[in-house]
Design a protein around this motif. Structure first.
Motif, PDB file in Angstrom:
ATOM      1  N   LYS A  64      43.948  37.539 -35.188  1.00 54.55           N
ATOM      2  CA  LYS A  64      44.202  36.598 -34.084  1.00 54.55           C
ATOM      3  C   LYS A  64      42.989  35.722 -33.818  1.00 54.55           C
ATOM      4  O   LYS A  64      43.113  34.497 -33.680  1.00 54.55           O
ATOM      5  N   LEU A  65      41.814  36.337 -33.770  1.00 54.93           N
ATOM      6  CA  LEU A  65      40.597  35.563 -33.523  1.00 54.93           C
ATOM      7  C   LEU A  65      40.329  34.590 -34.661  1.00 54.93           C
ATOM      8  O   LEU A  65      39.972  33.430 -34.434  1.00 54.93           O
ATOM      9  N   GLY A  66      40.492  35.041 -35.904  1.00 52.30           N
ATOM     10  CA  GLY A  66      40.284  34.163 -37.041  1.00 52.30           C
ATOM     11  C   GLY A  66      41.230  32.983 -37.034  1.00 52.30           C
ATOM     12  O   GLY A  66      40.836  31.850 -37.341  1.00 52.30           O
ATOM     13  N   PHE A  73      38.823  24.774 -35.022  1.00 56.26           N
ATOM     14  CA  PHE A  73      37.939  23.930 -35.822  1.00 56.26           C
ATOM     15  C   PHE A  73      38.698  22.723 -36.367  1.00 56.26           C
ATOM     16  O   PHE A  73      38.207  21.596 -36.302  1.00 56.26           O
ATOM     17  N   PHE A  74      39.886  22.956 -36.910  1.00 55.44           N
ATOM     18  CA  PHE A  74      40.675  21.851 -37.472  1.00 55.44           C
ATOM     19  C   PHE A  74      41.009  20.827 -36.396  1.00 55.44           C
ATOM     20  O   PHE A  74      40.877  19.618 -36.608  1.00 55.44           O
ATOM     21  N   PRO A  91      37.029  29.623 -29.347  1.00 59.16           N
ATOM     22  CA  PRO A  91      37.117  30.956 -29.962  1.00 59.16           C
ATOM     23  C   PRO A  91      35.923  31.848 -29.638  1.00 59.16           C
ATOM     24  O   PRO A  91      36.051  33.070 -29.593  1.00 59.16           O
ATOM     25  N   ILE A  92      34.759  31.246 -29.399  1.00 55.18           N
ATOM     26  CA  ILE A  92      33.574  32.032 -29.061  1.00 55.18           C
ATOM     27  C   ILE A  92      33.716  32.621 -27.668  1.00 55.18           C
ATOM     28  O   ILE A  92      33.353  33.781 -27.420  1.00 55.18           O
ATOM     29  N   ILE A 112      28.708  30.862 -33.125  1.00 56.81           N
ATOM     30  CA  ILE A 112      28.130  29.521 -32.966  1.00 56.81           C
ATOM     31  C   ILE A 112      27.572  29.024 -34.296  1.00 56.81           C
ATOM     32  O   ILE A 112      27.748  27.858 -34.669  1.00 56.81           O
ATOM     33  N   TRP A 113      26.900  29.911 -35.021  1.00 58.74           N
ATOM     34  CA  TRP A 113      26.348  29.552 -36.332  1.00 58.74           C
ATOM     35  C   TRP A 113      27.464  29.098 -37.277  1.00 58.74           C
ATOM     36  O   TRP A 113      27.333  28.063 -37.957  1.00 58.74           O
ATOM     37  N   ILE A 114      28.547  29.830 -37.328  1.00 58.53           N
ATOM     38  CA  ILE A 114      29.652  29.490 -38.221  1.00 58.53           C
ATOM     39  C   ILE A 114      30.221  28.120 -37.881  1.00 58.53           C
ATOM     40  O   ILE A 114      30.449  27.284 -38.761  1.00 58.53           O
ATOM     41  N   MET A 115      30.450  27.865 -36.607  1.00 57.92           N
ATOM     42  CA  MET A 115      31.036  26.592 -36.184  1.00 57.92           C
ATOM     43  C   MET A 115      30.085  25.425 -36.441  1.00 57.92           C
ATOM     44  O   MET A 115      30.500  24.351 -36.900  1.00 57.92           O
ATOM     45  N   LEU A 116      28.792  25.610 -36.150  1.00 58.48           N
ATOM     46  CA  LEU A 116      27.811  24.554 -36.409  1.00 58.48           C
ATOM     47  C   LEU A 116      27.753  24.198 -37.893  1.00 58.48           C
ATOM     48  O   LEU A 116      27.706  23.020 -38.265  1.00 58.48           O
TER      49      LEU A 116
END
Length: 259
Positions: A64-66, A73-74, A91-92, A112-116
């Motif tokens: 669900k989170l993924g 993001f999209f 999501p964070i 945050i790292w993943i999204m950045l």
């Protein structure tokens, strides 16, 4: 360790790398929505792996989170900057609430790292120049390949055995050399001289730092791989940790340079 066991993972790694290279080539050449969708899938997949490591045995919760992370993001790629930031943080925030603050801090930092990093890739391809994206990808791949073979062939002193027991100083330094060579090749297409070579080494170091950060996370969570999605490589996080580090650093440096 025998010679055959030392190279046992080479063939599945090679086949998986070819498949990923083909997908990457299609996405990069297509750009736009196709590229954004691929990056969104990767970010969503890494969020799923991250949640699964912290929430073992709660598969649907992690899925669900993924899914939320990938969709957020999209969607953010179509929105104005301020609204996009709010959507990327969604999501964070959900992650922190879902976790009831138990692992909220480390999960949020990784999130945050993943999204950045995802934003960095989309911006590189669609806003800056595809040549810059190709350069960054080549730096990370060269760092990884040179490090893998130098570590296997030369071996020697471990880089940080408590965190990443397989990494050696020979592999780490070989990655820097390979990155510098990539930078030299791209000095013409990107119209930058020695600066690009130095930047390539810094990006290589950021790539390695991303790998070490993910290794530390796996060691802390007691898992060997983030998942088993990619034969010979482990999961998406295992494969793209270096890319995440490189993209996040480049985005940060560019933002600082244009303040």
């Amino acid at each position: 360790m025998t010679g055959s066991s030392r190279w046992a993972d080479l063939w599945p790694r090679f086949i998986s790398a070819l498949v990923m290279l083909a997908i990457a080539a299609i996405a990069i050449l297509s750009g736009g929505i196709v590229f954004n969708a691929v990056i969104a899938l990767i970010c969503g997949g890494i969020f799923w792996e991250l949640a699964a490591m912290y929430w073992p045995g709660q598969g649907m919760r992690a899925v669900k989170l993924g899914t939320i992370a990938g969709l957020a993001f999209f969607a953010s790629t179509f929105l104005p900057v301020l609204l996009a930031v709010a959507v990327l943080l969604l999501p964070i925030v959900i992650l922190a609430i879902e976790d009831r603050m138990k692992f909220a801090k480390p999960l949020s930092l990784f999130g945050i790292w993943i999204m950045l990093a995802g934003v960095g890739f989309v911006w590189l391809r669609n806003a800056l120049n595809v040549d810059w994206l190709l350069w960054l990808v080549c730096v990370v791949v060269a760092t990884d390949v040179a490090g893998y073979f130098a570590g296997k062939i030369i071996g020697g002193r471990k880089f940080w055995p408590r965190v990443s027991p397989k990494k050696t100083w020979s592999g780490t330094s070989a990655g820097w050399v390979a990155a510098a060579l990539v930078g030299a090749v791209f000095t013409g297409p990107l119209d930058h001289g020695i600066f690009l070579i130095v930047l390539s080494v810094l990006i290589s170091m950021a790539s390695q730092a991303g790998d070490v950060a993910e290794s530390a996370l796996k060691r802390q969570r007691g898992v060997k791989d983030s998942s088993a999605l990619i034969p010979g490589h482990g999961g998406l996080f295992d494969r793209f940790d270096g890319m995440l580090g490189a993209s996040a650093l480049f985005l940060g440096l560019f933002a600082l340079a244009n303040l």
